[in-house]
Design a protein around this motif. Structure first.
Motif, PDB file in Angstrom:
ATOM      1  N   UNK A 169      -8.542   1.469 -17.806  1.00  0.00           N
ATOM      2  CA  UNK A 169      -7.429   1.423 -18.760  1.00  0.00           C
ATOM      3  C   UNK A 169      -6.218   0.723 -18.154  1.00  0.00           C
ATOM      4  N   UNK A 170      -5.966   0.945 -16.881  1.00  0.00           N
ATOM      5  CA  UNK A 170      -4.868   0.252 -16.213  1.00  0.00           C
ATOM      6  C   UNK A 170      -5.133  -1.252 -16.180  1.00  0.00           C
ATOM      7  N   UNK A 171      -6.378  -1.640 -15.885  1.00  0.00           N
ATOM      8  CA  UNK A 171      -6.725  -3.058 -15.863  1.00  0.00           C
ATOM      9  C   UNK A 171      -6.491  -3.704 -17.224  1.00  0.00           C
ATOM     10  N   UNK A 172      -6.903  -3.015 -18.287  1.00  0.00           N
ATOM     11  CA  UNK A 172      -6.704  -3.548 -19.633  1.00  0.00           C
ATOM     12  C   UNK A 172      -5.218  -3.687 -19.958  1.00  0.00           C
ATOM     13  N   UNK A 173      -4.433  -2.683 -19.601  1.00  0.00           N
ATOM     14  CA  UNK A 173      -3.004  -2.732 -19.875  1.00  0.00           C
ATOM     15  C   UNK A 173      -2.316  -3.870 -19.155  1.00  0.00           C
ATOM     16  N   UNK A 174      -2.711  -4.110 -17.914  1.00  0.00           N
ATOM     17  CA  UNK A 174      -2.139  -5.204 -17.128  1.00  0.00           C
ATOM     18  C   UNK A 174      -2.505  -6.558 -17.728  1.00  0.00           C
ATOM     19  N   UNK A 175      -3.764  -6.713 -18.114  1.00  0.00           N
ATOM     20  CA  UNK A 175      -4.222  -7.989 -18.649  1.00  0.00           C
ATOM     21  C   UNK A 175      -3.615  -8.287 -20.015  1.00  0.00           C
ATOM     22  N   UNK A 176      -3.322  -7.250 -20.801  1.00  0.00           N
ATOM     23  CA  UNK A 176      -2.666  -7.465 -22.093  1.00  0.00           C
ATOM     24  C   UNK A 176      -1.272  -8.071 -21.935  1.00  0.00           C
ATOM     25  N   UNK A 177      -0.675  -7.877 -20.769  1.00  0.00           N
ATOM     26  CA  UNK A 177       0.641  -8.445 -20.496  1.00  0.00           C
ATOM     27  C   UNK A 177       0.552  -9.810 -19.813  1.00  0.00           C
ATOM     28  N   UNK A 178      -0.658 -10.341 -19.714  1.00  0.00           N
ATOM     29  CA  UNK A 178      -0.842 -11.675 -19.166  1.00  0.00           C
ATOM     30  C   UNK A 178      -0.999 -11.750 -17.670  1.00  0.00           C
ATOM     31  N   UNK A 179      -1.309 -10.616 -17.022  1.00  0.00           N
ATOM     32  CA  UNK A 179      -1.488 -10.582 -15.574  1.00  0.00           C
ATOM     33  C   UNK A 179      -2.968 -10.519 -15.215  1.00  0.00           C
ATOM     34  N   UNK A 180      -3.258 -10.886 -13.991  1.00  0.00           N
ATOM     35  CA  UNK A 180      -4.619 -10.811 -13.466  1.00  0.00           C
ATOM     36  C   UNK A 180      -4.798  -9.488 -12.733  1.00  0.00           C
ATOM     37  N   UNK A 181      -5.910  -8.805 -13.034  1.00  0.00           N
ATOM     38  CA  UNK A 181      -6.174  -7.521 -12.382  1.00  0.00           C
ATOM     39  C   UNK A 181      -7.509  -7.566 -11.649  1.00  0.00           C
ATOM     40  N   UNK A 182      -7.645  -6.646 -10.704  1.00  0.00           N
ATOM     41  CA  UNK A 182      -8.914  -6.470  -9.989  1.00  0.00           C
ATOM     42  C   UNK A 182      -9.204  -4.980  -9.933  1.00  0.00           C
ATOM     43  N   UNK A 183     -10.346  -4.597 -10.491  1.00  0.00           N
ATOM     44  CA  UNK A 183     -10.734  -3.184 -10.571  1.00  0.00           C
ATOM     45  C   UNK A 183     -12.039  -2.998  -9.820  1.00  0.00           C
ATOM     46  N   UNK A 184     -12.037  -2.159  -8.786  1.00  0.00           N
ATOM     47  CA  UNK A 184     -13.204  -2.011  -7.921  1.00  0.00           C
ATOM     48  C   UNK A 184     -13.285  -0.575  -7.391  1.00  0.00           C
ATOM     49  N   UNK A 185     -13.828   0.347  -8.186  1.00  0.00           N
ATOM     50  CA  UNK A 185     -13.931   1.737  -7.728  1.00  0.00           C
ATOM     51  C   UNK A 185     -14.965   1.936  -6.625  1.00  0.00           C
ATOM     52  N   UNK A 186     -15.872   0.983  -6.452  1.00  0.00           N
ATOM     53  CA  UNK A 186     -16.873   1.101  -5.392  1.00  0.00           C
ATOM     54  C   UNK A 186     -16.246   0.917  -4.011  1.00  0.00           C
ATOM     55  N   UNK A 187     -15.371  -0.072  -3.889  1.00  0.00           N
ATOM     56  CA  UNK A 187     -14.756  -0.374  -2.596  1.00  0.00           C
ATOM     57  C   UNK A 187     -13.632   0.581  -2.229  1.00  0.00           C
ATOM     58  N   UNK A 188     -12.864   1.006  -3.222  1.00  0.00           N
ATOM     59  CA  UNK A 188     -11.647   1.764  -2.942  1.00  0.00           C
ATOM     60  C   UNK A 188     -11.729   3.228  -3.355  1.00  0.00           C
ATOM     61  N   UNK A 189     -12.847   3.633  -3.908  1.00  0.00           N
ATOM     62  CA  UNK A 189     -12.998   5.009  -4.353  1.00  0.00           C
ATOM     63  C   UNK A 189     -12.516   5.203  -5.781  1.00  0.00           C
ATOM     64  N   UNK A 190     -13.022   6.235  -6.428  1.00  0.00           N
ATOM     65  CA  UNK A 190     -12.594   6.572  -7.782  1.00  0.00           C
ATOM     66  C   UNK A 190     -11.474   7.603  -7.708  1.00  0.00           C
ATOM     67  N   UNK A 191     -10.391   7.322  -8.427  1.00  0.00           N
ATOM     68  CA  UNK A 191      -9.200   8.158  -8.362  1.00  0.00           C
ATOM     69  C   UNK A 191      -8.725   8.482  -9.773  1.00  0.00           C
ATOM     70  N   UNK A 192      -7.863   9.473  -9.896  1.00  0.00           N
ATOM     71  CA  UNK A 192      -7.370   9.900 -11.195  1.00  0.00           C
ATOM     72  C   UNK A 192      -6.544   8.826 -11.879  1.00  0.00           C
ATOM     73  N   UNK A 193      -6.581   8.820 -13.225  1.00  0.00           N
ATOM     74  CA  UNK A 193      -5.854   7.830 -14.008  1.00  0.00           C
ATOM     75  C   UNK A 193      -4.507   8.349 -14.494  1.00  0.00           C
ATOM     76  N   UNK A 194      -4.245   9.651 -14.346  1.00  0.00           N
ATOM     77  CA  UNK A 194      -2.977  10.208 -14.806  1.00  0.00           C
ATOM     78  C   UNK A 194      -1.874   9.952 -13.775  1.00  0.00           C
ATOM     79  N   UNK A 195      -0.637   9.985 -14.259  1.00  0.00           N
ATOM     80  CA  UNK A 195       0.499   9.849 -13.346  1.00  0.00           C
ATOM     81  C   UNK A 195       0.505  10.993 -12.342  1.00  0.00           C
ATOM     82  N   UNK A 196       0.900  10.690 -11.132  1.00  0.00           N
ATOM     83  CA  UNK A 196       1.007  11.713 -10.092  1.00  0.00           C
ATOM     84  C   UNK A 196       2.045  12.748 -10.528  1.00  0.00           C
ATOM     85  N   UNK A 197       1.677  14.018 -10.457  1.00  0.00           N
ATOM     86  CA  UNK A 197       2.582  15.076 -10.917  1.00  0.00           C
ATOM     87  C   UNK A 197       3.733  15.293  -9.952  1.00  0.00           C
TER      88      UNK A 197
END
Length: 283
Positions: free
Chosen positions: A79-107
């Motif tokens: 979802x973060x990748x999609x949001x970034x790309x909708x604004x015309x930016x290039x994103x890189x999403x790789x949960x295999x290399x960097x681990x899977x982490x939560x998508x919610x804002x840090x509390x």
């Protein structure tokens, strides 16, 4: 309990190293396109912090600062990748290399989700350095008033390996008080050794809940090994210790960058930005 951070660190580092060849091939292709003068603006975010990213984008767009051609955003989730790309930016999403982490804002700053995210924040810097690019790394809680790239590319400043913001008088980060929310690294042997040491100490980052604390400890040793460090002037690169949700008297009038640090969570950051007149999404 003390062994748990080490186990997490070991597993993340193993996956990071195992995927290096595949990841560097993909990143290499992206970075050939996403750079200016061999410099890449590197950011990382999850879906919960998209509004901070949008606010930074507005601060640039409203002032005519071109950022899309040399920015690569490392997305924590799809979802973060999609949001970034909708604004015309290039994103890189790789949960295999960097681990899977939560998508919610840090509390809360320093909580377990925050500690986990620090692995990706640290690892992506090493990737870009290893691929031979200078990088300007920044957290998403920043605004730009002027384009900082000409400042960094000025010939008088090319001799430095690393340039960091000053974090204010926080005893946890003495004696240098570097802030890791906005910094520049050149791809030199000295900066590469320095940041490799930071990544290899991720178990301590995870244990203490602070990348900044560990960087401040490691950087001292590398100064004696030849790392050339420059602390960015506060009048040009203003950190969060200079203003609060009730007082902006110490905030410089015309800096390049303002970093909304010294906050506890997302809500606090937005309140602080709004009080300083630096929140652009409501307009």
């Amino acid at each position: 309990m003390q062994n748990k951070p080490f186990g997490k660190s070991r597993n993340l580092l193993h996956a990071f190293e195992a995927e290096r060849k595949r990841r560097h091939h993909k990143l290499g292709l992206l970075l050939k396109q996403q750079n200016q003068h061999n410099v890449v603006l590197v950011m990382m975010l999850n879906q919960g912090h998209l509004d901070l990213f949008r606010n930074w984008v507005r601060s640039c767009d409203d002032r005519g600062i071109e950022v899309r051609s040399w920015t690569l955003v490392f997305a924590v989730d799809a979802d973060a990748a999609n949001g970034v790309e909708q604004l015309g930016f290039t994103s890189y999403f790789d949960p295999t290399s960097y681990g899977e982490h939560g998508k919610d804002a840090v509390k809360v700053f320093g909580d377990m989700q925050f500690r986990s995210l620090m692995f990706q924040k640290t690892a992506i810097v090493k990737d870009v350095l290893d691929l031979g690019y200078s990088l300007l790394f920044q957290d998403v809680d920043v605004v730009w008033k002027k384009d900082p790239l000409p400042y960094f590319l000025h010939p008088s400043r090319q001799r430095f390996d690393a340039r960091f913001m000053y974090d204010g008088q926080n005893n946890m980060h003495a004696p240098l008080h570097v802030n890791t929310g906005f910094f520049w690294l050149n791809p030199t042997p000295e900066s590469s050794r320095f940041w490799s040491a930071v990544l290899m100490h991720f178990d301590l980052i995870h244990r203490f809940g602070s990348q900044q604390m560990i960087v401040n400890q490691i950087i001292l040793g590398h100064l004696f090994k030849g790392l050339k460090l420059n602390m960015l002037p506060e009048k040009d690169f203003s950190n969060g210790h200079l203003f609060s949700i009730t007082n902006t008297a110490r905030l410089p009038k015309d800096p390049y960058v303002i970093h909304c640090s010294w906050t506890g969570n997302l809500e606090h950051k937005i309140k602080k930005f709004k009080f300083a007149g630096l929140w652009y999404l409501d307009n």
